[in-house]
Every structure is written in C-alpha cells, then in structure tokens.
Scaffold this motif. Structure first.
Motif, PDB file in Angstrom:
ATOM      1  N   TYR A 115      58.526  45.343  31.390  1.00 12.96           N
ATOM      2  CA  TYR A 115      57.359  45.061  30.554  1.00 12.96           C
ATOM      3  C   TYR A 115      57.699  44.900  29.079  1.00 12.96           C
ATOM      4  O   TYR A 115      56.936  44.266  28.334  1.00 12.96           O
ATOM      5  N   LEU A 116      58.822  45.431  28.636  1.00 12.74           N
ATOM      6  CA  LEU A 116      59.207  45.245  27.239  1.00 12.74           C
ATOM      7  C   LEU A 116      59.982  43.946  27.017  1.00 12.74           C
ATOM      8  O   LEU A 116      60.254  43.573  25.883  1.00 12.74           O
ATOM      9  N   ASP A 117      60.322  43.255  28.092  1.00 13.55           N
ATOM     10  CA  ASP A 117      60.991  41.954  27.987  1.00 13.55           C
ATOM     11  C   ASP A 117      59.921  40.866  28.083  1.00 13.55           C
ATOM     12  O   ASP A 117      59.482  40.489  29.173  1.00 13.55           O
ATOM     13  N   GLU A 118      59.500  40.350  26.924  1.00 12.57           N
ATOM     14  CA  GLU A 118      58.375  39.414  26.901  1.00 12.57           C
ATOM     15  C   GLU A 118      58.729  38.052  27.486  1.00 12.57           C
ATOM     16  O   GLU A 118      57.835  37.215  27.674  1.00 12.57           O
ATOM     17  N   ALA A 119      59.991  37.838  27.795  1.00 10.72           N
ATOM     18  CA  ALA A 119      60.360  36.597  28.483  1.00 10.72           C
ATOM     19  C   ALA A 119      59.670  36.512  29.843  1.00 10.72           C
ATOM     20  O   ALA A 119      59.338  35.411  30.317  1.00 10.72           O
ATOM     21  N   HIS A 120      59.436  37.657  30.478  1.00 12.21           N
ATOM     22  CA  HIS A 120      58.739  37.655  31.766  1.00 12.21           C
ATOM     23  C   HIS A 120      57.316  37.131  31.616  1.00 12.21           C
ATOM     24  O   HIS A 120      56.804  36.448  32.501  1.00 12.21           O
ATOM     25  N   LEU A 121      56.693  37.441  30.496  1.00 12.41           N
ATOM     26  CA  LEU A 121      55.343  36.940  30.246  1.00 12.41           C
ATOM     27  C   LEU A 121      55.368  35.435  29.976  1.00 12.41           C
ATOM     28  O   LEU A 121      54.583  34.676  30.534  1.00 12.41           O
ATOM     29  N   ARG A 122      56.286  35.012  29.132  1.00  8.64           N
ATOM     30  CA  ARG A 122      56.356  33.591  28.752  1.00  8.64           C
ATOM     31  C   ARG A 122      56.751  32.705  29.927  1.00  8.64           C
ATOM     32  O   ARG A 122      56.261  31.581  30.057  1.00  8.64           O
ATOM     33  N   ASN A 123      57.633  33.213  30.778  1.00  8.71           N
ATOM     34  CA  ASN A 123      58.234  32.359  31.795  1.00  8.71           C
ATOM     35  C   ASN A 123      57.557  32.405  33.155  1.00  8.71           C
ATOM     36  O   ASN A 123      57.900  31.625  34.039  1.00  8.71           O
ATOM     37  N   THR A 124      56.601  33.309  33.348  1.00  5.58           N
ATOM     38  CA  THR A 124      55.932  33.404  34.647  1.00  5.58           C
ATOM     39  C   THR A 124      54.728  32.474  34.663  1.00  5.58           C
ATOM     40  O   THR A 124      53.849  32.549  33.805  1.00  5.58           O
ATOM     41  N   THR A 125      54.702  31.592  35.640  1.00  6.91           N
ATOM     42  CA  THR A 125      53.617  30.617  35.771  1.00  6.91           C
ATOM     43  C   THR A 125      52.766  30.947  36.997  1.00  6.91           C
ATOM     44  O   THR A 125      53.121  31.802  37.813  1.00  6.91           O
ATOM     45  N   GLY A 126      51.655  30.240  37.107  1.00  6.87           N
ATOM     46  CA  GLY A 126      50.816  30.396  38.293  1.00  6.87           C
ATOM     47  C   GLY A 126      51.590  30.069  39.552  1.00  6.87           C
ATOM     48  O   GLY A 126      51.408  30.709  40.594  1.00  6.87           O
ATOM     49  N   ASP A 127      52.458  29.064  39.465  1.00  7.58           N
ATOM     50  CA  ASP A 127      53.292  28.713  40.623  1.00  7.58           C
ATOM     51  C   ASP A 127      54.234  29.856  40.987  1.00  7.58           C
ATOM     52  O   ASP A 127      54.509  30.091  42.162  1.00  7.58           O
TER      53      ASP A 127
END
Length: 201
Positions: A115-127
């Motif tokens: 959760y502290l790695d915001e790349a997971h937020l940016r890179n996760t798509t609906g797909d």
C-alpha cells in the motif's frame, strides 16, 4: 446541532487523508470497519477519494488503496512520535494507546509495502482487476486451485486455519455486494475459502 453534524462541521477539509481519517477515528474510540470509514470520508466530501459509485470495481479498488496508503502512513507517523498505535484491519480500524515495545512495527509487513508503493495504484486498471478474477477461475480448473486460492487471499507461510479465517473475514468485509463490492469477486472469495478449508482446516 447533533453530534454527527458537529463532526462533519468540524471536519478538516484542507488536511491530507491521513489527518482526515485520524479525525474521524478520534470520534469513534471503538473503531470503525473500513467500509464505514470510507463512507464517512465520502460523506464529509473528502477531496482525496473518488466521489464515484463503489459498485465499480476499479473505483472500489482505488478508494480502498488510497485509504490504506493513508492509514499505513498515519500508523508510521503515530508510532514514530509515540502518540498512539493504529490497528489496521478491514473489520476494525482503531486508534489505541501507545505502549512502548508491545506493538513493534519492525517486522516485515507485505501489506504495508504494497500500500505504500503508489505504483500499484497508478498501474492497476479495470482490466487488471478482471484478469485477477479470470486468472483465479482458470487456474482453479487447471489443477492449481490451492496456489490460486492462496494468491487470491494474499497468504504466505506460515498458513494456519486462523489466518485463513481472518483473511476471509477481511475480504468479505471489503468485497460483499451489500457494501458496494462485486458479486463475481465474492464468488471467487467463497470458492477460494472452500478450497483452502479442504487443504488447511
């Protein structure tokens, strides 16, 4: 003015999400489930959360991620300043008194890292969310059911019946359709629970 109205009237609109979450948790000494905290923040019109329907799987994922990112940052800050300990569990997020040495944060926490790695937020798509569900069902039918279930539950050794049940409750709290989650996701969670019970319980 009712207590609830006073809470929202005094809500720190200009603060970051960590401070906003702390403000609401301070009003609830017994803690709040994640969904209730998320709804309270949305009702207070926090600008840090998407004001879209949580029935959308990607909106739900992003709201959950942003909130947990803020909670883990808040927990670190409170611990470092010896103010309090923030217990983070989807079923009950709660501020507790700081007690030196009793709630050490030194142990490796994969969820905190995630959760502290915001790349997971940016890179996760609906797909990506859909692929996660599709991958689970595909692997389950190809004979890799145990591994697929463990990945869906994000469990690593040591795996115990208690940890499986705790994680199941967390996932149900997050993804139940009555709380804005996906029926498909809940079917996957229930199927994974049945698989893990055969292997571990």
């Amino acid at each position: 003015m009712s207590d609830l109205n006073r809470v929202y009237a005094d809500f720190p609109q200009q603060a970051d999400l960590s401070e906003q979450a702390m403000y609401l948790l301070q009003q609830q000494p017994d803690g709040l489930p994640e969904y209730a905290l998320l709804q309270a923040l949305r009702k207070a019109h926090s600008s840090h959360l998407p004001q879209l329907e949580l029935s959308d799987k990607l909106v739900l994922f992003r709201s959950h991620f942003v909130l947990f990112n803020a909670l883990y940052r808040l927990r670190d800050q409170l611990w470092q300043t010896q103010q309090a300990f923030l217990s983070i569990d989807p079923l009950c997020i709660r501020l507790q008194p700081y007690v030196a040495g009793s709630q050490a944060l030194g142990q490796h926490d994969p969820l905190r890292d995630y959760y502290l790695d915001e790349a997971h937020l940016r890179n996760t798509t609906g797909d990506d969310v859909e692929r996660l569900l599709t991958s689970f069902w595909t692997r389950m039918h190809s004979g890799e059911e145990k591994l697929a279930a463990l990945e869906l539950f994000e469990l690593q050794d040591p795996i115990t019946p208690q940890r499986i049940k705790q994680r199941y409750r967390q996932l149900v709290s997050l993804h139940h359709p009555d709380r804005g989650g996906s029926q498909t996701r809940m079917q996957s969670i229930n199927q994974a629970m049945e698989i893990l019970q055969r292997y571990y319980c």
